[in-house]
Design a protein around this motif. Structure first.
Motif, PDB file in Angstrom:
ATOM      1  N   LYS A  93       0.815  -1.215   0.000  1.00  0.00           N
ATOM      2  CA  LYS A  93       0.000   0.000   0.000  1.00  0.00           C
ATOM      3  C   LYS A  93       0.845   1.259   0.000  1.00  0.00           C
ATOM      4  O   LYS A  93       0.321   2.364  -0.076  1.00  0.00           O
ATOM      5  CB  LYS A  93      -0.944   0.010   1.211  1.00  0.00           C
ATOM      6  N   ALA A  95       2.888   4.274  -1.106  1.00  0.00           N
ATOM      7  CA  ALA A  95       2.809   5.114  -2.301  1.00  0.00           C
ATOM      8  C   ALA A  95       4.172   5.185  -2.987  1.00  0.00           C
ATOM      9  O   ALA A  95       5.210   5.161  -2.336  1.00  0.00           O
ATOM     10  CB  ALA A  95       2.340   6.519  -1.935  1.00  0.00           C
ATOM     11  N   ASN A 116      -6.719  17.521  -6.930  1.00  0.00           N
ATOM     12  CA  ASN A 116      -5.541  16.720  -6.592  1.00  0.00           C
ATOM     13  C   ASN A 116      -5.295  15.755  -7.759  1.00  0.00           C
ATOM     14  O   ASN A 116      -5.996  14.767  -7.926  1.00  0.00           O
ATOM     15  CB  ASN A 116      -5.797  15.962  -5.289  1.00  0.00           C
ATOM     16  N   SER A 118      -2.972  13.628  -8.372  1.00  0.00           N
ATOM     17  CA  SER A 118      -2.606  12.279  -7.957  1.00  0.00           C
ATOM     18  C   SER A 118      -3.858  11.455  -7.635  1.00  0.00           C
ATOM     19  O   SER A 118      -3.977  10.294  -8.032  1.00  0.00           O
ATOM     20  CB  SER A 118      -1.683  12.351  -6.746  1.00  0.00           C
ATOM     21  N   GLN A 119      -4.791  12.069  -6.932  1.00  0.00           N
ATOM     22  CA  GLN A 119      -6.027  11.378  -6.575  1.00  0.00           C
ATOM     23  C   GLN A 119      -6.851  11.060  -7.827  1.00  0.00           C
ATOM     24  O   GLN A 119      -7.381   9.959  -7.968  1.00  0.00           O
ATOM     25  CB  GLN A 119      -6.851  12.229  -5.607  1.00  0.00           C
ATOM     26  N   VAL A 120      -6.944  12.017  -8.735  1.00  0.00           N
ATOM     27  CA  VAL A 120      -7.702  11.802  -9.975  1.00  0.00           C
ATOM     28  C   VAL A 120      -7.077  10.666 -10.786  1.00  0.00           C
ATOM     29  O   VAL A 120      -7.778   9.799 -11.320  1.00  0.00           O
ATOM     30  CB  VAL A 120      -7.776  13.106 -10.811  1.00  0.00           C
ATOM     31  N   GLN A 122      -5.264   8.144  -9.646  1.00  0.00           N
ATOM     32  CA  GLN A 122      -5.524   6.877  -8.964  1.00  0.00           C
ATOM     33  C   GLN A 122      -6.944   6.393  -9.244  1.00  0.00           C
ATOM     34  O   GLN A 122      -7.167   5.211  -9.526  1.00  0.00           O
ATOM     35  CB  GLN A 122      -5.324   7.031  -7.455  1.00  0.00           C
ATOM     36  N   GLU A 123      -7.909   7.308  -9.146  1.00  0.00           N
ATOM     37  CA  GLU A 123      -9.306   6.937  -9.402  1.00  0.00           C
ATOM     38  C   GLU A 123      -9.487   6.449 -10.838  1.00  0.00           C
ATOM     39  O   GLU A 123     -10.175   5.454 -11.084  1.00  0.00           O
ATOM     40  CB  GLU A 123     -10.228   8.124  -9.116  1.00  0.00           C
ATOM     41  N   ARG A 126      -7.894   2.957 -11.215  1.00  0.00           N
ATOM     42  CA  ARG A 126      -8.737   1.916 -10.589  1.00  0.00           C
ATOM     43  C   ARG A 126      -9.918   1.581 -11.485  1.00  0.00           C
ATOM     44  O   ARG A 126     -10.260   0.398 -11.667  1.00  0.00           O
ATOM     45  CB  ARG A 126      -9.219   2.397  -9.216  1.00  0.00           C
TER      46      ARG A 126
END
Length: 131
Positions: A93, A95, A116, A118-120, A122-123, A126
């Motif tokens: 897990k 990063a 963000n 990085s968050q976008v 990752q989403e 996924r």
């Protein structure tokens, strides 16, 4: 198949500091200023070593019999136990830094909107990978 728990003998060598090595793993060494710190660091070193061996597809050796380990002066043996399942989960897990190239206008727009990136990313990954 790797297990969740392991226990291997470690040799502690007392001097100005405490050095630790594992007879069953070449190059797996650690140490500390106190015995407690050395044992804590040894567990971390063993966990990392086992993780690396698993990633490389290597088989783990059977633990040596603690009575068969030849010791020198100022050395003694302890058993170092690790919760490898928990350590592996933590490592998987963890990063990682990844360089991403974006058009300048998209970067500016995202920054102005407080997005963000990085968050976008990752989403999106996924969703794309179905994980």
């Amino acid at each position: 198949m790797y297990k969740d728990f392991y226990c291997y003998p470690a040799v502690l060598e007392q001097g100005e500091s405490v050095n630790v090595f594992f007879p069953d793993f070449d190059g797996c060494v650690s140490g500390g200023n106190t015995v407690e710190e050395a044992i804590k660091n040894a567990r971390e070193a063993l966990s990392l070593h086992v993780f690396g061996m698993e990633e490389d597809g290597e088989e783990l050796p059977d633990p040596s019999d603690i009575k068969s380990i030849g010791l020198k002066e100022n050395q003694y043996t302890v058993l170092a136990d690790i919760n490898y399942g928990l350590f592996k989960e933590k490592m998987e897990k963890k990063a990682v830094d990844r360089m991403v190239t974006l058009p300048k206008y998209l970067n500016a727009a995202a920054k102005a909107s407080g997005i963000n990136i990085s968050q976008v990313l990752q989403e999106a990954l996924r969703k794309k990978l179905g994980v």
